[in-house]
Scaffold this active site. Structure first.
Site, mmCIF file in Angstrom:
data_model
loop_
_atom_site.group_PDB
_atom_site.id
_atom_site.type_symbol
_atom_site.label_atom_id
_atom_site.label_comp_id
_atom_site.label_asym_id
_atom_site.label_seq_id
_atom_site.Cartn_x
_atom_site.Cartn_y
_atom_site.Cartn_z
ATOM 1 N N GLU A 80 42.836 43.544 29.807
ATOM 2 C CA GLU A 80 41.961 42.683 28.989
ATOM 3 C C GLU A 80 41.186 43.509 27.966
ATOM 4 O OE1 GLU A 80 40.525 39.246 30.849
ATOM 5 O OE2 GLU A 80 39.033 38.813 29.304
ATOM 6 N N ASP B 89 35.012 40.074 36.874
ATOM 7 C CA ASP B 89 35.911 38.911 36.864
ATOM 8 C C ASP B 89 37.202 39.198 37.619
ATOM 9 O OD1 ASP B 89 33.911 38.212 35.178
ATOM 10 O OD2 ASP B 89 35.169 37.894 33.413
HETATM 11 P P1 ADP Z 1 37.255 32.367 30.563
HETATM 12 O O1 ADP Z 1 35.768 32.436 30.654
HETATM 13 O O2 ADP Z 1 37.777 31.064 31.071
HETATM 14 O O3 ADP Z 1 37.927 33.551 31.160
HETATM 15 P P2 ADP Z 1 38.333 33.491 28.173
HETATM 16 O O4 ADP Z 1 38.096 33.187 26.733
HETATM 17 O O5 ADP Z 1 38.013 34.843 28.682
HETATM 18 O O6 ADP Z 1 37.575 32.367 28.996
HETATM 19 O O7 ADP Z 1 39.867 33.253 28.507
HETATM 20 C C1 ADP Z 1 40.521 32.056 28.125
HETATM 21 C C2 ADP Z 1 41.939 32.397 27.660
HETATM 22 O O8 ADP Z 1 42.742 32.808 28.784
HETATM 23 C C3 ADP Z 1 42.666 31.190 27.089
HETATM 24 O O9 ADP Z 1 42.363 31.001 25.712
HETATM 25 C C4 ADP Z 1 44.122 31.596 27.302
HETATM 26 O O10 ADP Z 1 44.539 32.504 26.304
HETATM 27 C C5 ADP Z 1 44.065 32.325 28.652
HETATM 28 N N1 ADP Z 1 44.292 31.318 29.702
HETATM 29 C C6 ADP Z 1 43.373 30.821 30.547
HETATM 30 N N2 ADP Z 1 43.902 29.848 31.325
HETATM 31 C C7 ADP Z 1 45.192 29.725 30.956
HETATM 32 C C8 ADP Z 1 46.265 28.871 31.365
HETATM 33 N N3 ADP Z 1 46.095 27.929 32.301
HETATM 34 N N4 ADP Z 1 47.454 29.032 30.779
HETATM 35 C C9 ADP Z 1 47.644 29.965 29.817
HETATM 36 N N5 ADP Z 1 46.675 30.785 29.377
HETATM 37 C C10 ADP Z 1 45.454 30.675 29.933
HETATM 38 MG MG MG Z 2 37.554 35.575 30.584
#
Ligand code: ADP
Ligand code: MG
Length: 393
Positions: free
Chosen positions: A168, A180
């Protein structure tokens, strides 16, 4: 375990690839109960993996090509170890943003010379995206399990978390801490995780079975919060620099006791003093948590959560009106032990500890009162501490 989602991706996999998936992996989101804004001060955090997760149906391809179907994005992507460094697909098109997370995991494994074979995968999640519940870490830890299973190697859960964080940080380009991926990888049912952010030592502590973790999303997202975040970090560094004049041995606010801080706080500029006080006292609270929970004293633990909210609101100043409304209403409701904003702040979610048998009524009352005060509905999730990333079958 969301068996509906597992059935759904199993069927989609069968349709898309003409055979049943060899395996299903599951990796949860997370919420932090105590220890907020202390990770970058080398403090202690107390997250739990939640019972919302990313589910991945997968099979080896027998080649180095990986094909992914992201059900929630209604898109596919395909890549190989050769296309990963350029963030492109096999046909030269750019990898979509969502595919950076699994591709980043493969990239981190390649970097560490761990085998990551080509796979076909169909995946979906009931972790809400972008709400601060770490949907991204759940995707990373799910693919980590998939590639571990196919690669014939085994890493301790913390090592998998560190590789996910590397993916990440360095591949996706998001500067997240270790919490996380750690919580998603290392979660244990009905337990909180206590992580020392300095040594990365961790243990689990019990959460009573009759307590639910209720997460309430204000639906407010403040823009441009990274500047505020950086200012908080700078204030903490400034506090360490100034406190070193009297406490030469300290490396971070983690090393400052509440007593020393009270004695020396007057030497700090007012704003720096407020920020540092939050961190020092919050680390003090998280140190009390272990003994309280081992003794089953959920009431006192809940009070620490309430104190944490006040501190984040008044000292660290990372709350917002909607978070304050949500926490205030929750704290007034029957069955609620503690309620506070969770995550970086300026919007997002509160986390609440609620007596299990009152969780439904609590959630309904919280949603109704929040909506009548703010004019719009929140999103509420009743959840519990669950196991970390694992192979379901
Ligand atoms: P969070 O706080 O939920 O981690 P982030 O912005 O760090 O928010 O991560 C969200 C990103 O992770 C989404 O925009 C996508 O790129 C990826 N992601 C999360 N859930 C999924 C999913 N179910 N399928 C595909 N990609 C996902
Ligand atoms: Mg995240």
């Amino acid at each position: 375990m969301n068996t509906e989602l597992i059935d759904h991706i199993t069927n989609l996999f069968q349709e898309r690839f003409g055979a049943a998936p060899a395996h299903i992996a599951r990796a949860p989101g997370r919420v932090n109960l105590l220890g907020e804004h202390v990770d970058y001060n080398n403090g202690f955090v107390l997250p739990a993996a939640i019972d919302r997760a990313t589910y991945i149906a997968f099979s080896p391809t027998g080649s180095n090509q990986t094909t992914l179907m992201a059900v929630d994005f209604e898109q596919e992507a395909f890549f190989s170890p050769q296309t990963i460094p350029s963030k492109t697909q096999m046909d030269g098109a750019p990898l979509p943003e969502w595919a950076h997370y699994p591709a980043g995991v493969m990239w981190a494994l390649n970097e560490d010379h761990l085998e990551a074979h080509g796979l076909n995968a169909v995946y979906t999640s009931d972790v809400p995206r972008g709400s601060g519940l770490s949907s991204s870490a759940s995707v990373e830890m799910g693919f980590m399990i998939a590639w571990q299973n196919l690669g014939g190697w085994t890493l301790p859960s913390m090592q998998r978390a560190l590789l996910g964080q590397k993916a990440e940080n360095q591949y996706v380009g998001v500067n997240c801490g270790i919490m996380d991926q750690f919580a998603s990888a290392c979660g244990v049912e009905n337990r909180l995780l206590l992580l020392d952010c300095r040594s990365l030592e961790w243990k689990t502590i019990p959460l009573p079975k009759d307590v639910s973790i209720v997460i309430a999303d204000t639906k407010v997202r403040r823009k441009l919060t990274s500047g505020e975040y950086n200012k908080r970090r700078a204030a903490c560094e400034e506090a360490v620099r100034l406190l070193k004049q009297d406490l030469p041995g300290i490396k971070s606010l983690r090393d400052v006791s509440v007593e020393d801080f009270n004695r020396l706080a007057g030497k700090l500029p007012e704003e720096v003093s407020k920020r540092a006080r939050h961190v020092v006292e919050e680390i003090g609270r998280s140190k009390q948590a272990e003994a309280l929970l081992e003794a089953g004293n959920i009431r006192h633990f809940g009070e620490l959560m309430n104190e944490c909210h006040v501190s984040l609101r008044d000292l660290y100043e990372v709350s917002c009106p909607e978070l304050n409304i949500m926490a205030r209403i929750a704290q007034s409701l029957d069955g609620c032990y503690g309620a506070r904003l969770t995550g970086a702040g300026f919007g997002g979610c509160t986390v609440n500890l609620v007596a299990h048998e009152q969780a439904e009524a609590f959630s309904e009352a919280l949603a109704n009162s929040y909506q009548s005060e703010t004019g719009y509905p929140p999103e509420i999730y009743i959840t519990r501490a669950s196991n970390g990333a694992e192979l379901v079958r």
